[in-house]
Design a protein around this motif. Sequence first.
Motif, short mmCIF file in Angstrom:
data_model
loop_
_atom_site.label_atom_id
_atom_site.label_comp_id
_atom_site.label_asym_id
_atom_site.label_seq_id
_atom_site.Cartn_x
_atom_site.Cartn_y
_atom_site.Cartn_z
N HIS A 39 0.84 -1.19 0.00
CA HIS A 39 0.00 0.00 0.00
C HIS A 39 0.87 1.24 0.00
O HIS A 39 0.59 2.21 0.67
CB HIS A 39 -0.99 -0.01 1.16
CG HIS A 39 -0.38 -0.42 2.46
ND1 HIS A 39 0.19 0.47 3.30
CD2 HIS A 39 -0.22 -1.64 3.01
CE1 HIS A 39 0.66 -0.19 4.34
NE2 HIS A 39 0.44 -1.45 4.20
N HIS B 212 -2.11 -4.95 8.41
CA HIS B 212 -0.68 -4.69 8.43
C HIS B 212 -0.43 -3.66 9.53
O HIS B 212 -0.91 -2.54 9.44
CB HIS B 212 -0.27 -4.11 7.07
CG HIS B 212 1.02 -4.63 6.59
ND1 HIS B 212 1.75 -4.02 5.60
CD2 HIS B 212 1.73 -5.72 6.96
CE1 HIS B 212 2.84 -4.73 5.38
NE2 HIS B 212 2.85 -5.76 6.18
N HIS C 121 1.99 -1.25 11.52
CA HIS C 121 3.27 -0.54 11.38
C HIS C 121 3.48 0.37 12.58
O HIS C 121 2.55 1.06 12.97
CB HIS C 121 3.25 0.43 10.20
CG HIS C 121 3.09 -0.17 8.86
ND1 HIS C 121 4.10 -0.26 7.97
CD2 HIS C 121 2.00 -0.68 8.24
CE1 HIS C 121 3.66 -0.80 6.85
NE2 HIS C 121 2.39 -1.07 6.98
CU LIG Z 1 1.77 -2.03 5.53
#
Ligand SMILES: [Cu+2]
Length: 231
Positions: free
Chosen positions: A29, A133, A135
């Motif tokens: 992304h 995801h 982060h």
């Molecule tokens: Cu990511």
Amino acid sequence: MKLKNFGVFLIGLAAVAAGLWMPMPAFAHGEKAQMAFLRMRSIHWYDISVSPTQTSVNDEVVVTGKFRPSAFWPGSLPEPVVSYLNIGVPGPVFVRMESEVNGVNMVNSTSFELGATYDFRVVIKARVPGRYHVHPVLHVEHAGPLVGPGIWVETSGNAADFKHEVTTLTGNVVDLEKFGFANVVSWHIIWFVLGLIWLVYWIFFKGRLFLPRYRRVLELGDDADAMITRT
Ligand SMILES: [Cu+2]
């Protein structure tokens, strides 16, 4: 079969086979597409750990690691004078419970020195089921978010079971998911009704003020075409 026809047949077969191949969803992304000066000379993230990566709603996930604001920070990028350590996930799928840098509580913004190494620990709690995801991310004032490596976390369970309650100093138990919601709804209703009254007044009682052309047509009656001129 002629050689040419056989070639066409082979290409057709390949096209059908390609159509049957299940396309993989795109995972990236944009993090890998960041400009080189951001990836190489802003925040260096390392020893990042996200644990556990299989979780269910209401469970806590701990994100730890280290980061170093580069000593070669680009001149075009504002320095991390006011910066905020956060977790980058798609929407409010986790809530942040704790955040510390070098063992110091860091729920607020702070300043980081270029070239120094910082140790961080953030505790988040799963809110919405899905695969995300996760982060670490440092928001730098005037520069924007500088993301660290992403690690997949899969949350199972039911979003309706999510609980986020705190006990205040006076002993009240407050549900942060719904706290103040009635207030939000009532103020929306009040302003919506006021807005509607305002609109109805100017449209129906003050003669369609928002539609000047319509008013002009009404005024001119049969001569409405006179509005259109060659110049
Ligand atoms: Cu990511």
